[in-house]
Every structure is written in C-alpha cells, then in structure tokens.
Enzyme design. Structure first.
Site, short mmCIF file in Angstrom:
data_model
loop_
_atom_site.label_atom_id
_atom_site.label_comp_id
_atom_site.label_asym_id
_atom_site.label_seq_id
_atom_site.Cartn_x
_atom_site.Cartn_y
_atom_site.Cartn_z
N ARG A 75 41.85 105.41 61.62
CA ARG A 75 42.51 106.70 61.83
C ARG A 75 41.87 107.72 60.91
O ARG A 75 41.70 107.47 59.72
CB ARG A 75 43.98 106.62 61.38
N THR A 79 43.38 114.19 60.69
CA THR A 79 43.88 114.46 62.05
C THR A 79 44.69 113.29 62.62
O THR A 79 45.36 113.44 63.62
CB THR A 79 42.71 114.74 63.02
N ASP A 171 50.05 102.05 53.43
CA ASP A 171 48.84 101.76 54.19
C ASP A 171 48.58 100.25 54.16
O ASP A 171 48.18 99.69 53.13
CB ASP A 171 47.65 102.52 53.57
N ASP A 174 44.90 99.00 53.19
CA ASP A 174 44.60 99.19 51.77
C ASP A 174 45.35 98.18 50.92
O ASP A 174 44.79 97.63 49.96
CB ASP A 174 44.96 100.61 51.32
C1 PRP Z 1 46.10 101.59 60.45
C2 PRP Z 1 46.80 100.42 61.13
C3 PRP Z 1 46.64 100.73 62.57
C4 PRP Z 1 46.72 102.24 62.60
C5 PRP Z 1 48.09 102.66 63.04
O1 PRP Z 1 44.73 101.38 60.41
O2 PRP Z 1 46.28 99.18 60.78
O3 PRP Z 1 45.41 100.28 63.12
O4 PRP Z 1 46.48 102.69 61.26
O5 PRP Z 1 48.16 104.03 63.15
P1 PRP Z 1 48.29 104.76 64.55
O6 PRP Z 1 49.30 104.01 65.34
O7 PRP Z 1 48.77 106.14 64.15
O8 PRP Z 1 46.94 104.79 65.20
P2 PRP Z 1 43.73 102.34 59.61
O9 PRP Z 1 43.17 103.39 60.50
O10 PRP Z 1 44.37 102.81 58.35
O11 PRP Z 1 42.51 101.37 59.30
P3 PRP Z 1 42.43 100.05 58.41
O12 PRP Z 1 43.19 98.98 59.14
O13 PRP Z 1 40.97 99.80 58.36
O14 PRP Z 1 43.01 100.34 57.06
N1 URA Z 2 48.80 102.86 59.12
C1 URA Z 2 49.42 102.16 58.14
O1 URA Z 2 48.85 101.23 57.56
N2 URA Z 2 50.66 102.54 57.81
C2 URA Z 2 51.31 103.53 58.40
O2 URA Z 2 52.47 103.81 58.05
C3 URA Z 2 50.65 104.25 59.42
C4 URA Z 2 49.39 103.88 59.76
#
Ligand code: PRP
Ligand code: URA
Length: 180
Positions: A75, A79, A171, A174
């Site tokens: 994400r 945005t 997150d 993370d």
């Molecule tokens: C997070 C999570 C989902 C997404 C959810 O990933 O693991 O994939 O955000 O958000 P959304 O429903 O608004 O799309 P992130 O983009 O933080 O990547 P990561 O798993 O690499 O930390």
């Molecule tokens: N991705 C996450 O890991 N947590 C949230 O709350 C939203 C997106």
C-alpha cells in the site's frame, strides 16, 4: 481461543517473538477450521506479501498438495493505493478452490487487486482468509467480486484517517517482520 490470541496480537507492547508465535498459532487454528471445508478438493494457496507469509506455513501444513502463488502488493503510505511488485501464480486448474491469505483487510484495495489477478488467470471459486477486516474493505471487495467468500477472525469497527483498522493491531507486516 482465537479471540484470546487475537487480543494478544492487538497489544502493541508485546515483543516480536511473541507477536510472531501468536500469529502462527492463530493461523494454525484458522487453517484447521478452513481445512474440513475444502478437504479432498483441488486447492491453490495464494499469499499476499509480505504479511500473508505469516499464515502460509500453517496452511501449507494442512494443504500439503496445494500449489502456492505469491503476490507482492504494498500500500502506498500516503494514497493507500495498492501497488503490485511481484507475481508468481501457478496454473489454476478448473474447479479449483483458490484460497487468498492476508491477515489484514483494511480498505480492501490489496485484496481486490489480488483477486483481479487471480480471476484474470481463471480463478472462479475464491475464498479470502484474513485475521482482521474492516467493514469498508469487506464492502468494497464484495461489490467488485460478489461471488467471493470472505472469512475473517474479527470484523473490526472501521478505518481511521490513515486507513488503518480500528482497533486493529497496527501495521501487521512491520510487527511480524520487525521492520518498524
Ligand atoms: C498491508 C496488509 C494488507 C494491506 C491491507 O500490507 O498486509 O496487504 O496492507 O490494506 P488494504 O486493505 O487497505 O489494501 P502492506 O501494504 O502494509 O505491506 P506489507 O505486508 O509488506 O507490510
Ligand atoms: N495494513 C495493516 O497492516 N494494518 C492496517 O490496519 C491496515 C493495513
């Protein structure tokens, strides 16, 4: 039991080791619950990177015969638009049950993009498996993909102004990988 584990994950003060162990234990319970639904059927597992990797070992253990697709989506921090950076999806046999793993379904943008990719490759029967979902994200995914089943351990209240799930757990990626 699932709720107790999820509540541990919601605690922002637990160390990485406990977060990771708890996420793996919770995924194992979810995988056991999902398994009887699809036992004996053709299954293809797909994980959205990175956070979906946390659920993969538990599902792999139950569905040892299932091919695995990996879909890298992040994400945009400002945005919140989903960006695809990696895609390796195995052939999807006709009639296969496609399971999509990602612990967090917030706006639904990442799940929606992954489903678009899977459907473009012929996926018909899709089930999205999350640990925490927001109602807004579920509504978005249902609108774009009406036939898809959504499984979640918890349906939380909503999203904050940064589009994080409330109460959520922060997150996930993370916290699981220790990158914050
Ligand atoms: C997070 C999570 C989902 C997404 C959810 O990933 O693991 O994939 O955000 O958000 P959304 O429903 O608004 O799309 P992130 O983009 O933080 O990547 P990561 O798993 O690499 O930390
Ligand atoms: N991705 C996450 O890991 N947590 C949230 O709350 C939203 C997106």
């Amino acid at each position: 039991m699932k709720e107790a584990l999820l509540n541990r994950l919601r605690d922002r003060d637990i160390p990485l080791k406990e977060f990771r162990q708890t996420a793996i234990s919770l995924s194992a319970l979810v995988a056991s619950e999902i398994y009887p639904r699809f036992q004996g059927q053709k299954v293809v597992l797909n994980a959205i990177l990175r956070a979906g990797l946390s659920m993969l070992s538990a599902f792999q253990e139950k569905f040892m015969h299932a091919p695995i697709g990996l879909i890298g989506i992040r994400r945009d921090e400002k945005t919140v638009a989903p960006h695809l950076y990696y895609e390796k999806i195995p052939p999807l046999p006709s009639g296969a049950q496609i399971l999509l793993l990602d612990p967090m379904l917030a706006t639904g943008g990442s799940t929606n993009l992954a489903l678009n990719l899977l459907k473009a490759r012929g996926a018909v029967h899709c089930t999205v498996i999350s640990l925490i979902s927001a109602p807004e994200g579920q509504a978005f995914v249902k609108k774009n993909h009406p036939g898809v089943s959504l499984y979640t351990v918890a349906l939380d209240r909503g999203l904050d102004d940064r589009k994080f799930i409330v109460p959520g757990l922060g997150d996930f990626g993370d916290r699981y990988f220790g990158t914050h």
